[in-house]
Motif scaffolding. Structure first.
Motif, PDB file in Angstrom:
ATOM      1  N   LYS A  62       1.048  -1.210  -0.064  1.00 10.21           N
ATOM      2  CA  LYS A  62       0.079   0.017  -0.006  1.00 10.21           C
ATOM      3  C   LYS A  62       0.858   1.053  -0.182  1.00 10.21           C
ATOM      4  O   LYS A  62       2.031   1.166   0.441  1.00 10.21           O
ATOM      5  N   SER A 106      -6.353  -2.469  -2.668  1.00 10.93           N
ATOM      6  CA  SER A 106      -6.956  -3.745  -2.347  1.00 10.93           C
ATOM      7  C   SER A 106      -7.684  -4.474  -3.590  1.00 10.93           C
ATOM      8  O   SER A 106      -7.393  -5.704  -3.287  1.00 10.93           O
ATOM      9  N   ARG A 109      -5.138  -6.768  -6.006  1.00  7.48           N
ATOM     10  CA  ARG A 109      -3.991  -7.612  -5.336  1.00  7.48           C
ATOM     11  C   ARG A 109      -3.916  -8.819  -6.245  1.00  7.48           C
ATOM     12  O   ARG A 109      -2.931  -9.332  -6.703  1.00  7.48           O
ATOM     13  N   ALA A 123       0.471  -6.303   1.623  1.00  4.30           N
ATOM     14  CA  ALA A 123      -0.267  -5.087   1.776  1.00  4.30           C
ATOM     15  C   ALA A 123      -1.642  -5.485   2.653  1.00  4.30           C
ATOM     16  O   ALA A 123      -2.753  -5.425   2.158  1.00  4.30           O
ATOM     17  N   THR A 124      -1.217  -5.461   3.941  1.00  7.67           N
ATOM     18  CA  THR A 124      -2.371  -5.817   4.782  1.00  7.67           C
ATOM     19  C   THR A 124      -3.692  -6.544   4.262  1.00  7.67           C
ATOM     20  O   THR A 124      -4.731  -6.674   4.291  1.00  7.67           O
ATOM     21  N   SER A 126      -5.462 -10.049   3.979  1.00  4.32           N
ATOM     22  CA  SER A 126      -5.998 -10.918   4.621  1.00  4.32           C
ATOM     23  C   SER A 126      -5.927 -12.339   4.092  1.00  4.32           C
ATOM     24  O   SER A 126      -6.337 -12.232   2.641  1.00  4.32           O
ATOM     25  N   ARG A 131      -9.913 -15.831  -1.710  1.00  2.69           N
ATOM     26  CA  ARG A 131      -8.716 -15.259  -2.339  1.00  2.69           C
ATOM     27  C   ARG A 131      -7.817 -16.339  -2.819  1.00  2.69           C
ATOM     28  O   ARG A 131      -7.086 -16.370  -3.657  1.00  2.69           O
ATOM     29  N   SER A 175     -12.078  -5.246  -0.408  1.00  2.04           N
ATOM     30  CA  SER A 175     -11.632  -5.585   0.925  1.00  2.04           C
ATOM     31  C   SER A 175     -12.786  -6.260   1.464  1.00  2.04           C
ATOM     32  O   SER A 175     -13.886  -6.249   0.973  1.00  2.04           O
ATOM     33  N   THR A 176     -12.571  -7.013   2.414  1.00  5.01           N
ATOM     34  CA  THR A 176     -13.359  -7.691   3.252  1.00  5.01           C
ATOM     35  C   THR A 176     -14.180  -6.974   4.128  1.00  5.01           C
ATOM     36  O   THR A 176     -15.363  -7.303   4.500  1.00  5.01           O
ATOM     37  N   PRO A 177     -13.731  -6.049   4.986  1.00  2.86           N
ATOM     38  CA  PRO A 177     -14.367  -5.385   6.078  1.00  2.86           C
ATOM     39  C   PRO A 177     -15.833  -4.730   5.666  1.00  2.86           C
ATOM     40  O   PRO A 177     -16.585  -4.781   6.894  1.00  2.86           O
ATOM     41  N   TYR A 197      -8.244   3.492   1.292  1.00  2.97           N
ATOM     42  CA  TYR A 197      -8.611   4.280   2.591  1.00  2.97           C
ATOM     43  C   TYR A 197      -8.568   5.511   2.946  1.00  2.97           C
ATOM     44  O   TYR A 197      -9.276   6.274   3.254  1.00  2.97           O
ATOM     45  N   THR A 214     -12.062  -0.747   8.680  1.00  3.44           N
ATOM     46  CA  THR A 214     -11.153  -1.746   7.952  1.00  3.44           C
ATOM     47  C   THR A 214     -10.121  -2.358   9.304  1.00  3.44           C
ATOM     48  O   THR A 214     -10.777  -2.128  10.703  1.00  3.44           O
ATOM     49  N   ASP A 215      -9.178  -2.798   9.070  1.00  5.05           N
ATOM     50  CA  ASP A 215      -8.379  -3.378  10.246  1.00  5.05           C
ATOM     51  C   ASP A 215      -7.868  -2.323  11.417  1.00  5.05           C
ATOM     52  O   ASP A 215      -7.490  -1.453  10.749  1.00  5.05           O
ATOM     53  N   ILE A 218      -4.608  -0.351  10.845  1.00  2.00           N
ATOM     54  CA  ILE A 218      -4.770   0.588   9.605  1.00  2.00           C
ATOM     55  C   ILE A 218      -5.471   1.749  10.217  1.00  2.00           C
ATOM     56  O   ILE A 218      -4.788   3.034  10.191  1.00  2.00           O
ATOM     57  N   TYR A 242      -2.669 -11.607   8.236  1.00  2.63           N
ATOM     58  CA  TYR A 242      -2.017 -11.000   7.063  1.00  2.63           C
ATOM     59  C   TYR A 242      -1.038 -12.027   6.442  1.00  2.63           C
ATOM     60  O   TYR A 242      -0.217 -12.446   7.151  1.00  2.63           O
TER      61      TYR A 242
HETATM   62  N1  GLU Z   1      -7.187  -6.905   5.610  1.00  2.00           N
HETATM   63  C1  GLU Z   1      -8.173  -6.592   4.749  1.00  2.00           C
HETATM   64  C2  GLU Z   1      -7.957  -7.189   3.255  1.00  2.00           C
HETATM   65  O1  GLU Z   1      -7.392  -7.746   2.862  1.00  2.00           O
HETATM   66  C3  GLU Z   1      -8.584  -5.022   4.882  1.00  2.00           C
HETATM   67  C4  GLU Z   1      -7.462  -4.267   4.516  1.00  2.00           C
HETATM   68  C5  GLU Z   1      -6.971  -4.013   3.061  1.00  2.00           C
HETATM   69  O2  GLU Z   1      -7.925  -3.904   2.311  1.00  2.00           O
HETATM   70  O3  GLU Z   1      -5.721  -3.941   2.671  1.00  2.00           O
HETATM   71  O4  GLU Z   1      -9.170  -6.922   2.726  1.00  2.00           O
END
Ligand code: GLU
Length: 294
Positions: A62, A106, A109, A123-124, A126, A131, A175-177, A197, A214-215, A218, A242
């Protein structure tokens, strides 16, 4: 009676977990041990390992997440994901000067990995089953928890459920959140998804959004940057493991990277890197997780 059976079951589960952990550990170190010096047939299989032998790697991070992956105005790269990238690259024989850092938003990726535009993503990111249909992971190297960021004077958002009643929530595409909140906690939330973000920050501080999610690690970085304007709600409501994203089924790279992560953890460099990058935000540094992607 039922209680004691449950207790016995608990003991069995704990013993099993210990056995699995011990087994995973020794498997992993022996696989990793071989991989570091592998040449010939197995070495030829991994594009990543082959590329590392040329002294170069492209790593997706990121660019807008302080403490984790940040491109500074003078063109430097800072954050824990950057430190993990440098450490892993070094273990694979690549110096910092041989690393090309590429922005990995996000939603991009999996594509960046599949198209070969990056050799790995840190890159953070998950680890999720969905995935894993497209990519493989090494790690996890960190576990974060989903949380909410709100204005410092907000009192009515105390957890994900309180986003019902049409609260305006911001998160990021791919992203998942955000989806997690909508699916599990607050059907009546108005979700807005941006590309990254940092796009949520101005609308959140000026009042056109109520919260962003989000996490926690972050969000802590953004809260620290906004000096007293924003706060975390502090209800971690998921485990975000991660991983380092890789080409699907590149077992050789996975084993070599797992070995590097383990070494980063046991040498104390993992903790040192977290303290210097994430530490200033006030985020409490947890213990390192066990590696499970084998
Ligand atoms: N860790 C979560 C994800 O991979 C949220 C952070 C992000 O989007 O990088 O979706």
């Amino acid at each position: 009676m039922r209680f004691s059976r449950a207790m016995r079951a608990g003991v069995v589960v704990t013993a099993l977990a210990l056995a699995v952990t011990a087994c995973g550990g020794s498997n992993n170190s022996s696989t990793g041990g071989n991989t570091g010096t592998t040449s010939g047939a197995a070495g030829a299989g991994s594009a990543l390992v082959a590329k590392a032998k040329t002294g170069k790697l492209t790593i997706g991070i990121k660019f807008d997440q302080p403490g984790l992956g940040l491109k500074t105005p003078d063109g430097k790269y800072t954050g824990f994901d950057v430190e993990v990238g440098k450490y892993v690259a070094k273990q694979l024989g690549v110096e910092e000067s041989g690393i090309t850092w590429k922005e990995a938003q996000s939603a991009e990726r999996e594509n960046l990995i599949k198209k070969g535009e990056v050799d790995m993503i840190i890159a953070t990111y998950s680890i999720t089953d969905k995935r894993k249909n497209d990519v493989s992971f090494a790690g996890p190297y960190f576990v974060a928890h989903q949380d909410l960021l709100v204005r410092a004077d907000n009192t009515d958002i105390t957890g994900p459920e309180s986003l019902n009643n049409n609260k305006k929530l911001c998160s990021v595409k791919g992203s998942t959140p955000a989806q997690n909140v909508k699916d599990k906690y607050a059907k009546g939330v108005q979700l807005q998804e941006f590309g990254k973000y940092s796009d949520c920050l101005t609308p959140l501080t000026n009042g056109s959004l109520d919260a962003m999610t989000t996490d926690d690690i972050i969000l802590a970085g953004y809260a620290a940057q906004q000096a007293g304007k924003l706060k975390l709600v502090g209800k971690g409501f998921s485990d975000e493991k991660y991983g380092i994203g890789l080409k699907k089924d590149d077992k050789e790279a996975q084993a070599a990277i797992n070995k590097a992560i383990q070494q980063m953890q046991s040498s104390g460099e993992w903790k040192k890197a977290l303290e210097s990058t994430v530490g200033p935000s006030g985020y409490k540094i947890p213990d390192p997780p066990a590696i499970t992607e084998l």
